[in-house]
Write a protein that holds these residues in place. Structure first.
Motif, PDB file in Angstrom:
ATOM      1  N   GLY A 152       0.772  -1.229   0.000  1.00 41.55           N
ATOM      2  CA  GLY A 152       0.000   0.000   0.000  1.00 41.55           C
ATOM      3  C   GLY A 152       0.804   1.279   0.000  1.00 41.55           C
ATOM      4  N   ARG A 153       2.127   1.190  -0.134  1.00 39.29           N
ATOM      5  CA  ARG A 153       2.931   2.408  -0.142  1.00 39.29           C
ATOM      6  C   ARG A 153       2.764   3.153  -1.461  1.00 39.29           C
ATOM      7  N   GLU A 154       2.992   4.462  -1.433  1.00 39.94           N
ATOM      8  CA  GLU A 154       2.889   5.240  -2.666  1.00 39.94           C
ATOM      9  C   GLU A 154       4.017   4.862  -3.626  1.00 39.94           C
ATOM     10  N   LYS A 155       3.723   4.969  -4.907  1.00 37.41           N
ATOM     11  CA  LYS A 155       4.610   4.392  -5.911  1.00 37.41           C
ATOM     12  C   LYS A 155       5.482   5.418  -6.635  1.00 37.41           C
TER      13      LYS A 155
ATOM     14  N   GLN B 266       7.212   2.455 -21.641  1.00 36.20           N
ATOM     15  CA  GLN B 266       7.183   2.467 -20.179  1.00 36.20           C
ATOM     16  C   GLN B 266       6.972   3.880 -19.652  1.00 36.20           C
ATOM     17  N   LEU B 267       7.738   4.820 -20.174  1.00 34.06           N
ATOM     18  CA  LEU B 267       7.627   6.207 -19.718  1.00 34.06           C
ATOM     19  C   LEU B 267       6.228   6.757 -19.968  1.00 34.06           C
ATOM     20  N   SER B 268       5.693   6.459 -21.150  1.00 38.90           N
ATOM     21  CA  SER B 268       4.355   6.950 -21.499  1.00 38.90           C
ATOM     22  C   SER B 268       3.297   6.362 -20.567  1.00 38.90           C
ATOM     23  N   ASN B 269       3.403   5.072 -20.276  1.00 39.96           N
ATOM     24  CA  ASN B 269       2.435   4.431 -19.371  1.00 39.96           C
ATOM     25  C   ASN B 269       2.510   5.027 -17.969  1.00 39.96           C
ATOM     26  N   TYR B 270       3.718   5.231 -17.472  1.00 40.13           N
ATOM     27  CA  TYR B 270       3.881   5.794 -16.127  1.00 40.13           C
ATOM     28  C   TYR B 270       3.435   7.262 -16.088  1.00 40.13           C
ATOM     29  N   ARG B 271       3.598   7.951 -17.196  1.00 39.10           N
ATOM     30  CA  ARG B 271       3.146   9.349 -17.253  1.00 39.10           C
ATOM     31  C   ARG B 271       1.636   9.428 -17.090  1.00 39.10           C
TER      32      ARG B 271
ATOM     33  N   ILE C 191       1.326   6.528 -10.039  1.00 38.11           N
ATOM     34  CA  ILE C 191       2.777   6.747 -10.072  1.00 38.11           C
ATOM     35  C   ILE C 191       3.041   8.218  -9.781  1.00 38.11           C
ATOM     36  N   LYS C 192       3.672   8.480  -8.638  1.00 35.20           N
ATOM     37  CA  LYS C 192       3.878   9.860  -8.205  1.00 35.20           C
ATOM     38  C   LYS C 192       5.078  10.527  -8.883  1.00 35.20           C
ATOM     39  N   ALA C 193       6.061   9.720  -9.296  1.00 32.68           N
ATOM     40  CA  ALA C 193       7.274  10.270  -9.894  1.00 32.68           C
ATOM     41  C   ALA C 193       8.031   9.121 -10.581  1.00 32.68           C
TER      42      ALA C 193
ATOM     43  N   VAL D 108       8.748   0.928  -5.137  1.00 28.34           N
ATOM     44  CA  VAL D 108       9.407   1.141  -6.428  1.00 28.34           C
ATOM     45  C   VAL D 108       8.876   0.127  -7.434  1.00 28.34           C
ATOM     46  N   VAL D 109       8.257   0.623  -8.483  1.00 25.34           N
ATOM     47  CA  VAL D 109       7.697  -0.215  -9.541  1.00 25.34           C
ATOM     48  C   VAL D 109       8.696  -0.274 -10.688  1.00 25.34           C
TER      49      VAL D 109
END
Length: 304
Positions: free
Chosen positions: A48-51, A70-75, A80-82, A264-265
């Protein structure tokens, strides 16, 4: 009559064959098991920690598709906070490096923080990508910089003449076969290709100046192809802070207001059995070893 020695030999061979396949099966099972454990335990799937996402850019950059995806999906992922961009690369093709760079800029435009953590090397195209991020962390001994462009050609005309081959070329433009291995390059052609290289070099310098907040004169003075240590690069304002991956994650988490260690994802690419056994990226090794014989291409690549 039965031959006891022959029967014994057959049994030993069958036993060895079964043993080999069992060993291979166990090896693959262990690898798959460790990957699953890493996914469910190492990445904290259920805590449950922030990602924060970790995207790895390793080896020679000849294709940008997977990294941009990957970058586009995380954006687009609100959970995903950062993002941390882990760069351990000597650079590579100009166009793939620029495609990753552009996606990093889109992440920043969406106000999602993205930091770079440099590994042992983040040179040329590796640095080009890094300079687009919000902040760059390097180790004191990281090799970085190499802000420049290279384009290599092979002239095999003397060898071709010695073995009695006479190439014939039909072309519709005087520059159509620039860099042909069957003949020397003319002075006019060399001047033209130098202009092409200079234009791409200027694109690199502009990216560094804009990304690092430097004036063009300062950026150009650092863009002669030199490599720097992480410590030297910090002195030239090409790098912000000293620190490894863990430090980068901690500082980024703090910047986005995450209390404690974030989850960390990280997406691990699937490897072939040969790559698993050799512990290396075989296709990348072939790519770099065969590079001088390939078709010429513009490269942001450090070639020591």
């Amino acid at each position: 009559m039965d031959n006891p020695a022959k029967d014994s030999g057959k049994k030993e061979r069958r036993s060895f064959s079964r043993g080999f396949w069992w060993f291979l099966f166990i090896l693959l099972a262990l690898f798959a098991g460790s990957s699953l454990l890493g996914r469910f335990l190492g990445d904290g799937e259920f805590n449950g920690r922030e990602k924060i996402a970790l995207v790895e850019v390793t080896g020679v950059i000849m294709d940008s598709g997977d990294i941009v995806r990957q970058l586009s999906n995380y954006r687009r992922d609100a959970e995903i906070k950062a993002i941390v961009l882990r760069v351990d690369s000597p650079g590579g093709g100009v166009a793939p490096s620029q495609e990753i760079y552009e996606e990093v800029l889109r992440i920043r435009a969406d106000k999602k923080p993205i930091y770079t953590s440099m590994g042992s090397m983040a040179a040329s195209g590796g640095y080009y990508i890094a300079c687009a991020t919000d902040r760059i962390y390097a180790n004191p001994g990281t090799l970085t910089g190499s802000i420049g462009v290279i384009m290599a050609f092979t002239n095999a005309s003397e060898l071709i003449g010695k073995i009695g081959i006479k190439p014939e070329v039909i072309k519709s433009g005087k520059y159509k076969d620039i860099g042909s291995p069957t003949r020397p390059m003319t002075k006019t052609e060399r001047r033209y290709m130098q202009k092409v290289s200079d234009d791409v070099h200027n694109q690199f310098i502009t990216a560094v100046a804009e990304g690092r907040g430097l004036d063009m004169k300062t950026a150009r003075s650092l863009a002669d192809g030199r490599v720097f240590t992480g410590k030297q690069a910090q002195g030239y304002k090409l790098v912000d802070d000293m620190g490894g991956l863990e430090e980068t994650i901690q500082q980024l988490a703090k910047a986005v207001g995450i209390q404690g260690r974030p989850r960390v994802v990280v997406e691990r690419p699937e490897k072939s059995l040969l790559e698993i056994l050799l512990g290396a990226n075989v296709s990348e090794s072939l790519e770099t070893s065969l590079w001088p014989t390939q078709l010429p291409r513009l490269l942001y690549l450090w070639l020591p």
